[in-house]
Design an enzyme around this catalytic site. Structure first.
Site, PDB file in Angstrom:
ATOM      1  CE  LYS A 164      14.234  56.774  13.997  1.00  0.00           C
ATOM      2  NZ  LYS A 164      13.305  55.899  14.733  1.00  0.00           N
TER       3      LYS A 164
ATOM      4  CG  ASP B  83      12.276  58.912  19.181  1.00  0.00           C
ATOM      5  OD1 ASP B  83      11.758  59.999  19.538  1.00  0.00           O
ATOM      6  OD2 ASP B  83      12.805  58.127  19.974  1.00  0.00           O
TER       7      ASP B  83
END
Length: 212
Positions: free
Chosen positions: A120, A138
């Site tokens: 991420k 997320d």
């Protein structure tokens, strides 16, 4: 969600916010990398409060290494997990100096080798700093993708892959930001603002409120 509806979904989010921006403050790719590493399990607002003073003094890996772990902790002690994060930031800064001439690498593989950097974080840095059309999933994007039916998946990686495949090329550069902001301010976890949602009629959420 059907392809035509997906295109319309992004089109409406784009109309509301043509040039979406991340909410972390940064100066250059290195400070962005540091900010994103610090933001794990923390709010952007909280990170910005800590990095404001930090980034007035430190903007390069060499300066960070010279600052040292102990003094870095004093800057970031209001952020959760600051002890571990301080260690990771010093380590990754040294690696950037030793292996990348002090520059932030521009590939996901190289970024993910840095301490404290996962998929991420790498995707965020690639997207914001280098303009790569990545989608960093997320909690907000995971929720929006599943709740709306845009790209349902059981894991973060599942959702990322489905979003990457489903999102039309013209929307990919900003998709990550539109979805995060939509999840943060409209499609909230506990009380989604369905009545004011621009994509309400395209959404598959069974518990949604219908705007009057």
């Amino acid at each position: 969600m059907k392809r035509a509806d997906i295109n319309e979904f992004y089109s409406r989010l784009s109309a509301q916010n043509p040039e979406p921006k991340g909410e972390l403050n940064w100066i250059n790719p290195y400070t962005l990398l540091v900010a994103v590493v610090l933001s794990a399990q923390a709010t952007d607002v909280g990170v910005n409060k800590a990095t404001g003073p930090l980034f007035k003094k430190i903007t390069t890996p060499a300066q960070m290494v010279a600052l040292g772990e102990g003094r870095l902790k004093n800057f970031i002690k209001t952020i959760g997990l600051f002890n571990t994060k301080a260690k990771n930031v010093i380590k990754l800064s040294q690696i950037l100096l030793d292996e990348h001439d002090g520059a932030v690498p521009t590939t996901r593989e190289a970024l993910e080798k840095l301490p404290g950097v996962g998929r991420k974080t790498a995707n965020v840095v690639l997207n914001i700093a280098f303009g790569v059309p990545t989608i960093a999933v997320d909690t907000h994007i995971f929720r929006v993708s599943n709740r709306t039916g845009l790209a349902p998946g059981k894991t973060v990686l599942d959702v990322e892959k489905k979003l990457d495949k489903a999102t039309p090329t013209r929307w990919k550069q900003h998709a990550h930001h539109w979805l995060i902001l939509h999840g943060r301010y409209v499609c909230k976890a506990r009380k989604p603002q369905c009545g004011t949602c621009a994509v309400n009629d395209l959404c598959a959420f069974k518990g949604k409120a219908i705007p009057i």
